[in-house]
Scaffold this motif. Structure first.
Motif, PDB file in Angstrom:
ATOM      1  N   ASN A   1       0.395  11.969   6.796  1.00  0.00           N
ATOM      2  CA  ASN A   1       0.923  10.650   6.492  1.00  0.00           C
ATOM      3  C   ASN A   1       0.483  10.170   5.121  1.00  0.00           C
ATOM      4  O   ASN A   1       0.720   9.023   4.777  1.00  0.00           O
ATOM      5  CB  ASN A   1       0.476   9.664   7.559  1.00  0.00           C
ATOM      6  N   ASN A   2      -0.224  11.053   4.423  1.00  0.00           N
ATOM      7  CA  ASN A   2      -0.638  10.710   3.070  1.00  0.00           C
ATOM      8  C   ASN A   2      -1.465   9.423   3.056  1.00  0.00           C
ATOM      9  O   ASN A   2      -1.341   8.600   2.160  1.00  0.00           O
ATOM     10  CB  ASN A   2       0.591  10.528   2.196  1.00  0.00           C
ATOM     11  N   ALA A   3      -2.275   9.270   4.090  1.00  0.00           N
ATOM     12  CA  ALA A   3      -3.048   8.036   4.216  1.00  0.00           C
ATOM     13  C   ALA A   3      -4.283   8.108   3.326  1.00  0.00           C
ATOM     14  O   ALA A   3      -4.699   9.176   2.887  1.00  0.00           O
ATOM     15  CB  ALA A   3      -3.459   7.822   5.655  1.00  0.00           C
ATOM     16  N   LYS A   4      -4.844   6.941   3.084  1.00  0.00           N
ATOM     17  CA  LYS A   4      -6.024   6.872   2.223  1.00  0.00           C
ATOM     18  C   LYS A   4      -7.255   7.347   2.994  1.00  0.00           C
ATOM     19  O   LYS A   4      -8.110   8.041   2.468  1.00  0.00           O
ATOM     20  CB  LYS A   4      -6.231   5.424   1.796  1.00  0.00           C
TER      21      LYS A   4
ATOM     22  N   SER B   1       0.614  -2.808   1.513  1.00  0.00           N
ATOM     23  CA  SER B   1      -0.033  -1.664   2.147  1.00  0.00           C
ATOM     24  C   SER B   1      -0.459  -2.060   3.557  1.00  0.00           C
ATOM     25  O   SER B   1      -0.750  -3.217   3.827  1.00  0.00           O
ATOM     26  CB  SER B   1      -1.232  -1.205   1.322  1.00  0.00           C
TER      27      SER B   1
ATOM     28  N   GLU C   1      -3.407   2.827   5.101  1.00  0.00           N
ATOM     29  CA  GLU C   1      -2.338   3.003   4.132  1.00  0.00           C
ATOM     30  C   GLU C   1      -1.586   4.318   4.287  1.00  0.00           C
ATOM     31  O   GLU C   1      -1.514   5.132   3.364  1.00  0.00           O
ATOM     32  CB  GLU C   1      -2.873   2.886   2.697  1.00  0.00           C
ATOM     33  N   PRO C   2      -1.016   4.536   5.465  1.00  0.00           N
ATOM     34  CA  PRO C   2      -0.176   5.731   5.593  1.00  0.00           C
ATOM     35  C   PRO C   2       1.095   5.526   4.775  1.00  0.00           C
ATOM     36  O   PRO C   2       1.605   4.409   4.687  1.00  0.00           O
ATOM     37  CB  PRO C   2       0.119   5.801   7.091  1.00  0.00           C
ATOM     38  N   LYS C   3       1.587   6.595   4.159  1.00  0.00           N
ATOM     39  CA  LYS C   3       2.728   6.444   3.256  1.00  0.00           C
ATOM     40  C   LYS C   3       4.050   6.761   3.952  1.00  0.00           C
ATOM     41  O   LYS C   3       5.107   6.341   3.515  1.00  0.00           O
ATOM     42  CB  LYS C   3       2.569   7.360   2.034  1.00  0.00           C
ATOM     43  N   THR C   4       3.997   7.544   5.048  1.00  0.00           N
ATOM     44  CA  THR C   4       5.243   7.967   5.681  1.00  0.00           C
ATOM     45  C   THR C   4       5.894   6.819   6.423  1.00  0.00           C
ATOM     46  O   THR C   4       7.081   6.577   6.297  1.00  0.00           O
ATOM     47  CB  THR C   4       4.992   9.124   6.655  1.00  0.00           C
ATOM     48  N   SER C   5       5.114   6.108   7.205  1.00  0.00           N
ATOM     49  CA  SER C   5       5.642   4.975   7.956  1.00  0.00           C
ATOM     50  C   SER C   5       4.463   4.091   8.250  1.00  0.00           C
ATOM     51  O   SER C   5       3.357   4.581   8.455  1.00  0.00           O
ATOM     52  CB  SER C   5       6.263   5.454   9.263  1.00  0.00           C
ATOM     53  N   TYR C   6       4.663   2.820   8.223  1.00  0.00           N
ATOM     54  CA  TYR C   6       3.512   1.994   8.524  1.00  0.00           C
ATOM     55  C   TYR C   6       3.440   1.623   9.989  1.00  0.00           C
ATOM     56  O   TYR C   6       2.591   0.878  10.398  1.00  0.00           O
ATOM     57  CB  TYR C   6       3.431   0.764   7.620  1.00  0.00           C
TER      58      TYR C   6
ATOM     59  N   THR D   1       2.534   6.842  13.268  1.00  0.00           N
ATOM     60  CA  THR D   1       1.494   7.580  12.547  1.00  0.00           C
ATOM     61  C   THR D   1       0.257   7.780  13.404  1.00  0.00           C
ATOM     62  O   THR D   1      -0.095   8.892  13.774  1.00  0.00           O
ATOM     63  CB  THR D   1       1.125   6.834  11.267  1.00  0.00           C
TER      64      THR D   1
END
Lengths: 717, 396
Positions: free
Chosen positions: A244-247, A512, A536-541, A546
């Motif tokens: 999810n490309n999360a922080k 975010s 801060e997932p980037k795919t879906s909040y 996620t």
């Protein structure tokens, strides 16, 4: 005579005088010993007696199965005294060369260290830990002025596994974070002491019979962590954060019945063997020391308060505006989608902010505050980890007009992940909140239990009946109609709640998000309560998409590990369903069809006129339920329609292979199966005529797993 | 009876006719012998305990050094027995030459001597280390006794008796003082004591003492370093626990104090001294401190009392009963040589006297002084053997 007398007299006078000297000596000896003795003996103590400490071994840390998570090993420290008499420049160079052979550092590194040391420095550490081989090699050189010391080193056997929980130690083997810090005093033990003597050159030497205090070895920690679950959690969390490309991500698994933490993970993580290799930020244990607005997971408080206070009726319909937005005291409240009319179950399952706040506003603020407080928000859970913070829960008199509706959906309140987990744990445990803990007992060096942490309940957060009524509501979250379909595990009932919180950055809600999912399973007899949080997932909040997916993966794998958590078998599941298949009725007489259907306990209606059934809805072979109404179209059967020696090819699509095969065989046709599963294509097409003995080719395709699970959940519902 | 013979013949006073007294079969003083043996044994133990540090620094073992020490004690004992067999009247005949030879040796040591602790005190002869100052002291005491007894008739005369005697004494003391001031001062004191006993003029002796005091004060006032040493000395007596030292001597004195205080009543035990690691030359200058530490007040009192016994025995029995004045003076001189060295060493160790480097007879490690202490005891035994009175004075 006179001379002799004189001589004798003088001699004895002299003797008398001289005797004063030994007399004075005896007096002085007495004086030094008795009168001034104590002060002098104190001086002796301070100059001739010294104590060197015998280091105690730091206690080990075990997981619940007895795996060693943290232990000690001996390392050797090497230092040199370049001013030692007899040590030469060449000696130092030799040492540096031998050392560099073992450490892969250039020789110049060590020579520079020596030459850059402050002048007159007589203790220059070259390497803090060298191998035994290097130690032996240096020792064989026999160079005086080399100081080789034994030292303990802390080893974390599984490297980054449970790094945030264990913490790490500094180079003095003092715990800096995590359990190492929280239990530092217990782990450390008490160093022993050996009395040694010093001479005037300040050299230390021990002697036989010197008083010695044996060190008291540190106590070992036996944690509730399960390293298998911990490994699973870390692995899946990492996957979730990466996918999810999360922080950042946090996951905690707890046994709701006892409060025992099974796993606690943060990603990115670090290797406590080399704690300096990562930013201090990533060494923080977000699970206990980070607070945030939780978002919808906080709706649990609202749900419990509303149900227990009886302000909500399960049949009540909440109308949400078509726009999906509503103004409350001048502030806009939004649902993620316009949700239409909802009952209470759907308000929670679909996570309607508008519906939830409407319910909350029926409650007295003090009562609401009390529920939140009782569920552990605003106070520390007192888990045995350092740096825990208590979150922030405003008291009613601090509230503004919009605090209650916003708090009811998880804003204007700050919680830590462990608090949220504790609250869901209480929900899972039938309303009894347990204190989370990590260390079950401490043992001494002989394995004797010195201290025990028994599970302790904090308080009851709600009546059992309230919990029982709410459980199906939270179960419905984890269905396709709920927000957490992604968290559903085939064959296992899960209850939980998603959360998506807009992050407050510099006082403004930014774009975010923090996605979370808190849930427990098996829903009816919860053994695990889990919280997943992705920053801060980037795919879906959406928390369901996620964090829910991470939850699903972890839950699936834990279920595979724990034989107590049973996932029902697929065949049993089918048997358990009131599952009927529409029989083939076409061609049968009206009466026969009626008997057949009534035997199956299926109601039907007829259309048209005739003695026989010519068409039926649903089609034969389709699944039907008790309340499905079968429609039969009647007509007169004209047997002449089909020429003698021919059979009509039936429509095989949507049948499965077995059904198709038996149908064709009954008609005297052969079947050629291509693929498997549901038939989507056939040749010749339905309705064509063929002679018996010919072959019909069918093509099948397996339906995807997600479709199946959707079907399953629809059925469950 | 010799002194009271009616004719008061000079010969009888000189005692040159030994046959007047029956000495055959008489035994020498056994108390003295036992005392010396006691000191030697006690000393050997103390040396063994305290010499380890020194041995380490010189690449040898304490055991071998103590073996050497005991060997030297054996030689000293043997010399003592030989001397006790030689009639002291015969010894007296060579005293003049002995003093002259000692002067030559003292000059030689200044030129060829070995440096030890910053001073040239010993000569190496055929592998043996030899301190001429000890020899000079013995020679001077014997010769002084001879001179005083020779000059009895005009003993209070300045020109004929005081001046020549003082010349002998002064030259010897001066030669010694150049390298070893404390030994010279002690020898001077013994000489003055001997002169006092030998009926010389108290006024003349007082004058010397007065001059010595004036000179000493001037010497002390001449440099600040010496002044500070005096201040230090006063401090070390008045304020034992003070740790601010004016000089290194203060530190040593305090370490000695600590050693004594450690001993308490029965001591820390044989070989268990810790202060030997803090005291300089614990096997020699500060051996009494080590004894006080290891054997406590009991042990240190015993050693002091043995020296008192020697003093008492030497004066009240041997000197008093000597067959002639020479015997009396020799006995007094020899007794003083043994006991004063012992007392001064002990007084230094307990902090009563300023730090000096004087050995403790029969106890300290070191060859030459022990040899001459042996000669002194041998002389005393010989005098006791030739005493004029009957056995009743002698034990055993």
């Amino acid at each position: 005579m006179k001379e002799r007398t004189s001589i004798m007299a003088r001699m004895f006078i002299l003797m008398g005088l001289i005797l004063l000297v030994p007399f004075a000596i005896l007096v002085q000896i007495f004086r030094v010993n008795v009168i001034e003795g104590d002060g002098l003996r104190d001086l002796w103590n301070s100059q001739a007696i010294d104590y060197i400490s015998i280091p105690a071994q730091r206690g080990q840390i075990y997981d619940v199965n007895g795996s060693l998570l943290a232990t000690n090993s001996v390392v050797y420290k090497i230092a040199v005294d370049p001013l030692f008499p007899g040590i030469t420049r060449d000696n130092l160079k030799t040492i540096a060369t031998v050392l560099s052979r073992h450490t892969n550092r250039p020789t110049s590194y060590y020579t520079n260290r020596i030459s850059n040391a402050p002048s007159h420095s007589r203790y220059i550490v070259l390497e803090r830990s060298i191998t035994v081989q290097a130690y032996e090699d240096i020792r064989e050189l026999g160079i005086r002025g080399v100081i080789l010391e034994e030292d303990y080193r802390r080893n974390y056997n599984f490297e980054s596994l449970s790094a945030h929980v264990l913490g790490y130690v500094n180079h003095n083997i003092e715990g800096m974070t995590g359990l190492e810090s929280r239990y530092n005093e217990k782990l450390k033990g008490n160093a022993g002491q050996q009395q040694v003597r010093r001479d005037r050159a300040n050299r230390i030497f021990s002697y036989v019979g010197a008083p010695r205090k044996t060190p008291q070895q540190g106590l070992s920690l036996h944690t509730t962590l399960n390293s298998y679950i911990q490994a699973i959690t870390e692995e899946e969390l990492e996957k979730g954060v990466r996918n999810n490309n999360a922080k950042q991500g946090t996951a905690i698994v707890m046994d709701p019945r006892t409060g025992a933490i099974k796993a606690m993970a943060n990603y990115p993580t670090f290797n406590p063997n080399f704690p300096a290799s990562i930013d201090a930020e990533n060494r923080r244990n977000f699970a206990v020391s980070d607070m945030m607005e939780p978002g919808s997971t906080f709706k649990l408080v609202t749900a419990i308060a509303a149900v227990e206070q009886g302000v909500v009726d399960f049949d009540e319909v909440f109308e949400t505006p078509e726009s999906g937005t509503m103004q409350i005291h001048g502030q806009w409240m939004r649902d993620h989608n316009p949700l239409g009319d909802l009952n209470f179950r759907e308000v929670i399952a679909k996570s309607s902010n508008i519906g939830t706040s409407e319910i909350a506003m029926r409650l007295d603020p003090d009562a609401y505050y009390q529920y939140a407080r009782n569920m552990g928000f605003g106070t520390q859970t007192n888990i045995d980890l350092p740096n825990e913070i208590g979150g922030r829960l405003q008291r009613p008199y601090e509230w503004s007009g919009v605090t209650l509706p916003w708090m009811s959906i998880g804003y204007e309140v700050q919680t830590t992940p462990i608090q949220m987990l504790q609250a869901y744990g209480a929900f899972a445990n039938g309303g009894l909140m347990m204190k989370p803990y990590l260390v079950s007992h401490l043992t001494d060096q002989y394995g004797k239990i010195v201290e025990e942490n028994k599970p302790s309940s904090v308080r009851r957060i709600a009546k059992k009946e309230t919990i029982d009524r709410l459980l199906p509501v939270f179960k419905s979250v984890v269905t396709d109609s709920g927000t957490a379909g992604w968290a559903a595990v085939d064959g296992m009932e899960i209850a939980g709640k998603t959360g998506t919180a807009q992050k407050l950055v510099n006082g403004r809600y930014s774009s975010s998000y923090r996605a979370s999912f808190a849930g427990f399973f098996p829903a009816d007899d919860p053994k695990y309560v889990m919280l997943i949080l992705l920053d801060e997932p980037k795919t879906s909040y959406y928390g369901g998409f996620t964090a829910g997916a991470v939850f699903k993966e972890i839950a699936t794998r834990i279920a595979g590990l724990d034989s107590d958590v049973k996932r029902s078998d697929p065949t049993e599941r089918i048997a358990a369903m009131e599952h009927k298949i529409a029989p083939r009725l076409t061609g049968l007489s009206k009466d026969n069809a009626g008997v057949l259907l009534s035997k199956q306990n299926t109601s039907f209606r007829t259309t048209g006129k005739g003695s026989h059934v010519v068409q039926q809805v649903p089609e034969p072979g389709e699944k039907i339920t008790t309340n499905t109404l079968v429609t039969l179209e009647l007509g007169d059967l004209n047997t002449n329609d089909i020429p003698e020696g021919f059979v009509e090819i039936p429509d095989l699509r949507t049948m499965n292979m077995r059904q198709a095969a038996s149908l064709l065989r009954n008609k005297g046709l052969n079947i050629n199966m291509v693929g498997s599963g549901t038939i989507y294509n056939q040749f010749p097409l339905a309705g064509e005529l063929m002679r018996p003995g010919r072959t019909v080719t069918v093509r099948g395709k397996a339906r995807s797993m997600t479709q199946i699970s959707q079907v399953t959940h629809q059925l469950n519902r | 009876m010799i002194y009271t013979s009616s004719n008061s013949d000079i010969n009888s006073i000189l005692g040159t006719s030994p046959n007047e007294v029956e000495t055959k079969g008489r035994k020498s003083d056994r108390v003295l012998l036992v005392s010396v043996i006691f000191l030697m044994m006690f000393g050997s133990l103390a040396v063994y305990s305290s010499i380890a540090y020194f041995a380490q620094g010189h690449g040898t073992s304490a055991g071998s050094l103590v073996t050497g020490h005991i060997f030297k004690l054996g030689i000293a004992f043997f010399v003592m027995l030989i001397v006790s067999k030689i009639d002291y009247a015969n010894l007296a005949k060579f005293s003049r030459f002995a003093v002259l030879i000692s002067w030559l040796l003292l000059i030689a040591v200044m030129v060829y001597g070995d440096m030890v602790f910053g001073a040239k005190r010993s000569l190496s002869i055929g592998g043996f280390s030899f301190q001429p100052s000890s020899f000079a002291a013995v020679a001077l005491i014997i010769h002084l006794s001879v001179l005083i007894s020779e000059k009895q008739d005009y003993i209070k005369d300045f020109k004929r008796s005081f001046l020549p005697i003082m010349i002998w004494v002064s030259i010897t003391c001066l030669l010694i003082a150049l390298e070893d001031f404390s030994s010279a001062a002690l020898l001077m004191a013994i000489s003055l004591f001997l002169m006092f006993v030998g009926r010389m003029s108290v006024l003349q002796i007082s004058a010397i003492v007065f001059i010595g005091l004036i000179g000493g004060t001037a010497l002390i006032m001449s440099t600040e370093q010496r002044q500070s040493r005096v201040v230090q000395y006063v401090n070390q007596i008045t304020d034992i626990n003070n740790t601010n030292f004016e000089s290194a001597a203060g530190y040593q004195a305090q370490q000695a104090h600590i050693a004594v205080a450690q001993g308490q009543l029965f001591g820390v035990g044989v070989g268990k001294s810790t202060q030997r690691d803090f005291l300089p030359a614990p096997y020699n200058d500060f051996i009494f401190a080590i004894i006080a530490e290891e054997y406590g007040m009991m042990g240190s009192f015993a050693v002091i009392l043995v020296y008192v016994l020697i003093l008492f025995r030497g004066f009240a029995f041997i000197a008093r009963n000597a067959r002639d004045l020479l015997g009396t003076l020799l006995a007094v001189g020899a007794t003083l040589m043994i006991t004063l060295y012992g007392f001064v060493n002990a007084a230094v160790a307990v902090g009563l006297f300023p730090v000096t480097g004087l050995p403790m007879p029969f106890i300290s490690y070191g060859g030459t002084s022990m040899l001459f202490a042996g000669i002194m005891i041998g002389l005393l035994m010989n005098i006791s053997k030739n005493s004029r009175n009957s056995k009743e004075f002698y034990i055993g």
